[in-house]
Write a protein that holds these residues in place. Structure first.
Motif, PDB file in Angstrom:
ATOM      1  N   THR A  40     -38.249 -17.336   3.953  1.00 40.71           N
ATOM      2  CA  THR A  40     -37.624 -17.601   5.247  1.00 40.71           C
ATOM      3  C   THR A  40     -36.145 -17.882   5.020  1.00 40.71           C
ATOM      4  O   THR A  40     -35.777 -18.519   4.027  1.00 40.71           O
ATOM      5  CB  THR A  40     -38.267 -18.814   5.945  1.00 40.71           C
ATOM      6  N   VAL A  41     -35.311 -17.425   5.929  1.00 38.99           N
ATOM      7  CA  VAL A  41     -33.878 -17.713   5.903  1.00 38.99           C
ATOM      8  C   VAL A  41     -33.512 -18.340   7.245  1.00 38.99           C
ATOM      9  O   VAL A  41     -33.888 -17.832   8.301  1.00 38.99           O
ATOM     10  CB  VAL A  41     -33.041 -16.436   5.664  1.00 38.99           C
ATOM     11  N   VAL A  42     -32.786 -19.445   7.195  1.00 42.35           N
ATOM     12  CA  VAL A  42     -32.361 -20.145   8.410  1.00 42.35           C
ATOM     13  C   VAL A  42     -30.843 -20.246   8.401  1.00 42.35           C
ATOM     14  O   VAL A  42     -30.247 -20.727   7.433  1.00 42.35           O
ATOM     15  CB  VAL A  42     -32.970 -21.557   8.501  1.00 42.35           C
ATOM     16  N   SER A  43     -30.220 -19.787   9.484  1.00 43.82           N
ATOM     17  CA  SER A  43     -28.767 -19.906   9.616  1.00 43.82           C
ATOM     18  C   SER A  43     -28.441 -20.623  10.920  1.00 43.82           C
ATOM     19  O   SER A  43     -29.256 -20.654  11.843  1.00 43.82           O
ATOM     20  CB  SER A  43     -28.090 -18.535   9.580  1.00 43.82           C
ATOM     21  N   PHE A  44     -27.265 -21.193  10.961  1.00 44.47           N
ATOM     22  CA  PHE A  44     -26.875 -22.041  12.081  1.00 44.47           C
ATOM     23  C   PHE A  44     -25.697 -21.418  12.820  1.00 44.47           C
ATOM     24  O   PHE A  44     -24.662 -21.128  12.209  1.00 44.47           O
ATOM     25  CB  PHE A  44     -26.541 -23.442  11.584  1.00 44.47           C
ATOM     26  N   ASP A  45     -25.862 -21.206  14.105  1.00 44.50           N
ATOM     27  CA  ASP A  45     -24.877 -20.623  15.017  1.00 44.50           C
ATOM     28  C   ASP A  45     -24.740 -19.115  14.831  1.00 44.50           C
ATOM     29  O   ASP A  45     -24.923 -18.354  15.762  1.00 44.50           O
ATOM     30  CB  ASP A  45     -23.506 -21.306  14.884  1.00 44.50           C
ATOM     31  N   LEU A  46     -24.418 -18.665  13.628  1.00 45.08           N
ATOM     32  CA  LEU A  46     -24.217 -17.231  13.408  1.00 45.08           C
ATOM     33  C   LEU A  46     -25.431 -16.629  12.717  1.00 45.08           C
ATOM     34  O   LEU A  46     -26.028 -17.251  11.844  1.00 45.08           O
ATOM     35  CB  LEU A  46     -22.965 -16.993  12.560  1.00 45.08           C
ATOM     36  N   PRO A  47     -25.811 -15.406  13.060  1.00 44.90           N
ATOM     37  CA  PRO A  47     -26.919 -14.754  12.353  1.00 44.90           C
ATOM     38  C   PRO A  47     -26.553 -14.484  10.902  1.00 44.90           C
ATOM     39  O   PRO A  47     -25.388 -14.250  10.574  1.00 44.90           O
ATOM     40  CB  PRO A  47     -27.124 -13.453  13.135  1.00 44.90           C
ATOM     41  N   SER A  48     -27.531 -14.556  10.043  1.00 47.50           N
ATOM     42  CA  SER A  48     -27.294 -14.332   8.619  1.00 47.50           C
ATOM     43  C   SER A  48     -27.647 -12.898   8.238  1.00 47.50           C
ATOM     44  O   SER A  48     -28.568 -12.301   8.806  1.00 47.50           O
ATOM     45  CB  SER A  48     -28.144 -15.295   7.785  1.00 47.50           C
ATOM     46  N   GLU A  49     -26.890 -12.356   7.284  1.00 42.70           N
ATOM     47  CA  GLU A  49     -27.230 -11.048   6.728  1.00 42.70           C
ATOM     48  C   GLU A  49     -28.344 -11.153   5.703  1.00 42.70           C
ATOM     49  O   GLU A  49     -28.806 -10.142   5.172  1.00 42.70           O
ATOM     50  CB  GLU A  49     -25.996 -10.418   6.067  1.00 42.70           C
ATOM     51  N   CYS A  50     -28.767 -12.404   5.417  1.00 44.11           N
ATOM     52  CA  CYS A  50     -29.855 -12.650   4.461  1.00 44.11           C
ATOM     53  C   CYS A  50     -29.521 -12.107   3.078  1.00 44.11           C
ATOM     54  O   CYS A  50     -30.381 -11.580   2.363  1.00 44.11           O
ATOM     55  CB  CYS A  50     -31.168 -12.062   4.970  1.00 44.11           C
ATOM     56  N   LYS A  51     -28.233 -12.233   2.724  1.00 46.45           N
ATOM     57  CA  LYS A  51     -27.782 -11.831   1.400  1.00 46.45           C
ATOM     58  C   LYS A  51     -27.655 -13.073   0.522  1.00 46.45           C
ATOM     59  O   LYS A  51     -27.023 -14.063   0.907  1.00 46.45           O
ATOM     60  CB  LYS A  51     -26.419 -11.141   1.473  1.00 46.45           C
ATOM     61  N   PHE A  52     -28.271 -13.035  -0.653  1.00 49.58           N
ATOM     62  CA  PHE A  52     -28.224 -14.150  -1.590  1.00 49.58           C
ATOM     63  C   PHE A  52     -27.450 -13.692  -2.822  1.00 49.58           C
ATOM     64  O   PHE A  52     -27.928 -12.873  -3.591  1.00 49.58           O
ATOM     65  CB  PHE A  52     -29.648 -14.577  -1.964  1.00 49.58           C
ATOM     66  N   TYR A  53     -26.214 -14.212  -2.949  1.00 47.59           N
ATOM     67  CA  TYR A  53     -25.301 -13.758  -4.007  1.00 47.59           C
ATOM     68  C   TYR A  53     -25.205 -12.237  -4.016  1.00 47.59           C
ATOM     69  O   TYR A  53     -25.258 -11.579  -5.060  1.00 47.59           O
ATOM     70  CB  TYR A  53     -25.743 -14.288  -5.381  1.00 47.59           C
ATOM     71  N   SER A  68     -37.827 -16.185 -10.082  1.00 42.92           N
ATOM     72  CA  SER A  68     -37.146 -16.287 -11.376  1.00 42.92           C
ATOM     73  C   SER A  68     -35.718 -15.757 -11.288  1.00 42.92           C
ATOM     74  O   SER A  68     -34.787 -16.334 -11.874  1.00 42.92           O
ATOM     75  CB  SER A  68     -37.933 -15.532 -12.451  1.00 42.92           C
ATOM     76  N   HIS A  69     -35.522 -14.673 -10.545  1.00 45.96           N
ATOM     77  CA  HIS A  69     -34.170 -14.122 -10.393  1.00 45.96           C
ATOM     78  C   HIS A  69     -33.294 -15.059  -9.570  1.00 45.96           C
ATOM     79  O   HIS A  69     -32.108 -15.247  -9.866  1.00 45.96           O
ATOM     80  CB  HIS A  69     -34.240 -12.745  -9.743  1.00 45.96           C
ATOM     81  N   LYS A  70     -33.880 -15.678  -8.546  1.00 43.71           N
ATOM     82  CA  LYS A  70     -33.140 -16.653  -7.739  1.00 43.71           C
ATOM     83  C   LYS A  70     -32.654 -17.801  -8.614  1.00 43.71           C
ATOM     84  O   LYS A  70     -31.492 -18.219  -8.539  1.00 43.71           O
ATOM     85  CB  LYS A  70     -34.034 -17.185  -6.614  1.00 43.71           C
ATOM     86  N   MET A  71     -33.535 -18.311  -9.462  1.00 43.89           N
ATOM     87  CA  MET A  71     -33.162 -19.422 -10.335  1.00 43.89           C
ATOM     88  C   MET A  71     -32.084 -19.003 -11.327  1.00 43.89           C
ATOM     89  O   MET A  71     -31.175 -19.772 -11.647  1.00 43.89           O
ATOM     90  CB  MET A  71     -34.390 -19.949 -11.083  1.00 43.89           C
ATOM     91  N   ARG A  72     -32.164 -17.778 -11.798  1.00 50.00           N
ATOM     92  CA  ARG A  72     -31.152 -17.283 -12.742  1.00 50.00           C
ATOM     93  C   ARG A  72     -29.786 -17.162 -12.059  1.00 50.00           C
ATOM     94  O   ARG A  72     -28.763 -17.545 -12.636  1.00 50.00           O
ATOM     95  CB  ARG A  72     -31.595 -15.938 -13.308  1.00 50.00           C
ATOM     96  N   LEU A  73     -29.777 -16.656 -10.842  1.00 48.85           N
ATOM     97  CA  LEU A  73     -28.514 -16.545 -10.099  1.00 48.85           C
ATOM     98  C   LEU A  73     -27.901 -17.922  -9.857  1.00 48.85           C
ATOM     99  O   LEU A  73     -26.686 -18.115  -9.993  1.00 48.85           O
ATOM    100  CB  LEU A  73     -28.745 -15.842  -8.764  1.00 48.85           C
ATOM    101  N   LEU A  74     -28.728 -18.900  -9.497  1.00 47.59           N
ATOM    102  CA  LEU A  74     -28.235 -20.252  -9.251  1.00 47.59           C
ATOM    103  C   LEU A  74     -27.697 -20.887 -10.530  1.00 47.59           C
ATOM    104  O   LEU A  74     -26.668 -21.563 -10.516  1.00 47.59           O
ATOM    105  CB  LEU A  74     -29.354 -21.115  -8.659  1.00 47.59           C
TER     106      LEU A  74
END
Length: 707
Positions: A199-212, A222-228
């Motif tokens: 799930t992706v939650v954005s406030f006021d503006l719609p999100s492009e749902c792009k993570f890095y 695992s890829h999310k943790m590596r990017l962080l």
């Protein structure tokens, strides 16, 4: 917690929990149930500089959601459920990872509930409102594999606030209303396998749902943790490394860095500014940001740059009784919620702080001393002079030589020093002081500000101006001794009230008069003894008010509690007058508090009860944690212990009688940076002395150790 298909019973008005943005709670309900029941909490972990929290949970014993009519149950501890929540560029990215450890498939019905009334932060804190805006119809959109719910609210300020909830899984509607939406999905997890819901939650503006830069739908855990990890591997805290032979202190330093990093926000003008604390003070505060930046010098000077830039950019330009803005006055608090924008509260920004203006000048002098940033000094100089004008004209409107305060706004603060609760300034009989009030520590701040401005004036070649500032400072010091010193009790009065009657109570405020150097050496000796007496030193730190005073209450916010930032400032005051035994004892106490803390952090404050044996301090229940100047206290404590200072021309870096406590026999600092030099050094404690060794030096700075 919830039966199958039943909406959650906890609504946004019943609790302070939720997801906030710009002083508005966009989500007060964010719940997930499995087969109608809440999961069982196992652990939670804050990671990646505070941007990510991982909740580890398991299932209770519950019936299977198999639709075939089977009465089979899913035994407790069959599933590992991890909710991984990350804030990235003001967007919430959540992955729920469900792992089935059993040898058979498991059928689940997962419910997701989300909602909120878009409460202003002041509503959450209990401020009454005669009326509020209106909830608008919730929008439902299905697009490219996403089901998007959009909660809408139109505030009294005319602004429409929106919460966009993007679900990357097929789901069926349970309920959709203007303030609450619920969806469910049926899933089957095969034996020994893992399934994820995103799930992706954005406030006021719609999100492009792009993570890095990558589509979040395609990003594995695992890829999310590596990017962080890669994103937080190099931060503004590098390359400086501070380590000791005390493992708890090392962990506390890392936690303090994490907390400050989490609270840092980029304000307009690319200014890094540390917000004051979570949950109630996640906003720019003048005093808090300035003191935090001071505590972090010389370790992290970029924060001081951001604080000075931002504070000067908001410097008062006009007289406005509602916000208490005055020309040259430094702001106190800035909020961006509906109630502020609608002028229901004055925080737009609010300027009701008597001490932020002299404090910003103290920070300016200290920053230039460590950075020699002449270009920025010249840019800031007109603002600094305007702040000095506020001290002389608006701060001292009765012309008695002292800076005082008296609230002008109906919604403003009664007390405008750092102890800003309504009952924090009193007389010996417990009666509250009548304004205008002249606080002792504020006069000290003004003294140190004038001395600092004299030093900076000389640095800029303005000799006549330097002489004027120095003369004014010395005149204030003489007047302060005459009016604030209690010769009978041998302590500094807390304040003078509106009739110039002394508030003859023993408070920690006088300890900050050592930090500002306004006390004479003889007064400093007596004040130190008083601060370290049983009446004020609890064993866990110095109380805000002595235990023998009528108004003393160790459970109170300001009248007997203990504040780490207050104690760190007092420690540097002890250092300034050479009271190393008191400094060591106080540092030992604060390190003991760190050792007894469950998460190795200093809270905003804790109760002032006397320490008994190895008992930890009693928590103050609503203290902020993390809190910026509590986290910064560790760094100012280390600076005070090392006796670390530098000349205005950076010719000499001085260690003045450095000391370590019996809890720490070794301290190593790598990567301390000045204008054009860099230093690695280590400090070792022996039986009769403490030694400083220079391990690496680049540049021309000379290092002196004074015994």
């Amino acid at each position: 917690m919830n039966s199958l298909g039943e909406a959650p019973r906890v609504y946004s008005s019943n609790s302070e929990l939720g997801f906030y943005c710009n002083d508005t709670r966009y989500l007060g309900v964010w719940e997930m149930t499995f087969n109608g029941l809440a999961p069982v909490a196992l652990a939670s972990e804050l990671r990646f500089g505070g941007s990510t929290v991982v909740f580890s949970m398991t299932n209770p014993d519950f019936p299977s959601s198999d639709t075939s009519g089977s009465e089979e149950r899913v035994p407790r501890d069959t599933l590992l459920i991890r909710r991984i929540q990350t804030f990235f560029e003001d967007v919430l990215f959540e992955t729920v990872e469900i792992k089935n450890f059993s040898a058979t498939p498991q059928s689940l019905e997962v419910q997701q509930w989300a909602g909120g009334r878009f409460d202003d932060i002041f509503e959450v804190r209990g401020y009454p409102r005669l009326k509020r805006g209106k909830a608008l119809t919730t929008e439902e959109i299905v697009s490219e594999g996403q089901r998007i719910s959009i909660l809408n609210y139109e505030g009294l300020d005319g602004r429409v606030r929106k919460t966009h909830i993007h679900r990357f899984f097929s789901a069926e509607k349970i309920r959709v209303s203007p303030s609450l939406v619920g969806y469910f999905t049926r899933i089957e997890i095969t034996a020994k396998s893992t399934l994820t819901l995103k799930t992706v939650v954005s406030f006021d503006l719609p999100s492009e749902c792009k993570f890095y830069g990558e589509n979040y739908a395609d990003v594995s855990v695992s890829h999310k943790m590596r990017l962080l990890h890669e994103a937080t591997d190099s931060t503004l805290f590098s390359p400086l490394v501070i380590q000791s032979d005390n493992a708890i202190l090392n962990r506390s330093i890392i936690n303090a860095q994490t907390d400050i990093y989490m609270l840092l926000t980029e304000e307009p003008g690319n200014c890094l500014y540390p917000y004051a604390g979570i949950p109630w003070f996640s906003a720019p505060f003048g005093r808090d940001g300035i003191i935090t930046a001071y505590q972090l010098l010389p370790w992290y000077p970029s924060i001081a740059r951001g604080v000075l830039d931002y504070a000067f950019s908001l410097l008062g330009n006009k007289s406005d009784p509602f916000t208490e803005e005055e020309p040259g006055r430094v702001f106190h608090e800035l909020r961006r919620g509906e109630m502020s924008l609608n002028r229901e509260v004055p925080f737009i920004p609010y300027y009701g702080s008597v001490d932020a203006t002299p404090l910003v000048l103290i920070l300016l002098n200290e920053y230039i001393r460590w950075s020699l940033d002449r270009v920025r000094l010249e840019n800031w100089w007109p603002f600094a002079m305007k702040a000095m004008d506020w001290i002389d004209k608006w701060g001292d409107q009765d012309g008695d030589g002292f800076v005082e305060y008296c609230k002008r706004s109906p919604s403003g603060l009664i007390n405008q020093g750092w102890k800003d609760s309504h009952d924090s300034v009193m007389h010996a009989d417990g009666s509250l002081a009548v304004p205008p009030i002249r606080l002792c520590e504020v006069q000290g701040y003004v003294f140190r500000a004038r001395m600092g401005m004299a030093s900076l004036s000389l640095f800029l070649g303005k000799e006549d101006l330097a002489a004027r500032f120095r003369t004014q400072a010395l005149e204030l010091k003489s007047l302060f001794t005459e009016r604030f010193w209690n010769s009978e009790g041998q302590f500094i009065h807390l304040a003078l009230d509106g009739d110039a009657v002394p508030c003859a109570v023993r408070s920690s405020n006088m300890g900050q008069c050592l930090w500002s150097l306004i006390a004479t050496p003889e007064q400093a000796n007596q004040v130190t003894q008083m601060l370290m007496s049983d009446a004020m030193f609890s064993g866990h730190g110095i109380r805000t008010l002595a235990s023998g005073e009528v108004s003393y209450n160790p459970l109170s916010y300001h009248n007997g509690s203990i504040w780490p930032h207050d104690n760190s400032i007092i420690m540097e005051g002890f250092r300034s007058y050479g009271h190393t035994a008191a400094l060591e004892k106080l540092a030992f106490a604060l390190m003991g508090v760190l050792e007894s803390s469950k998460d190795f952090r200093l809270p905003e404050l804790y109760c002032g009860f006397r320490k008994r044996g190895k008992e930890p301090p009693i928590p103050y229940q609503v203290a902020c944690k993390p809190q910026a100047w509590a986290a910064g206290s560790i760094f100012l404590m280390l600076k005070a212990m090392l006796g670390l200072s530098i000349d205005i021309d950076q010719a000499h870096l001085v260690f003045n009688s450095p000391l370590l406590t019996s809890k720490m026999n070794f301290l190593e600092v790598k990567g301390l940076i000045g204008r054009d030099w860099e230093l690695d050094f280590s400090v070792r404690r022996a039986k009769k002395d403490t030694f400083v060794e220079i391990d690496r030096k680049r540049g021309d700075v000379r290092v002196l150790t004074v015994k």
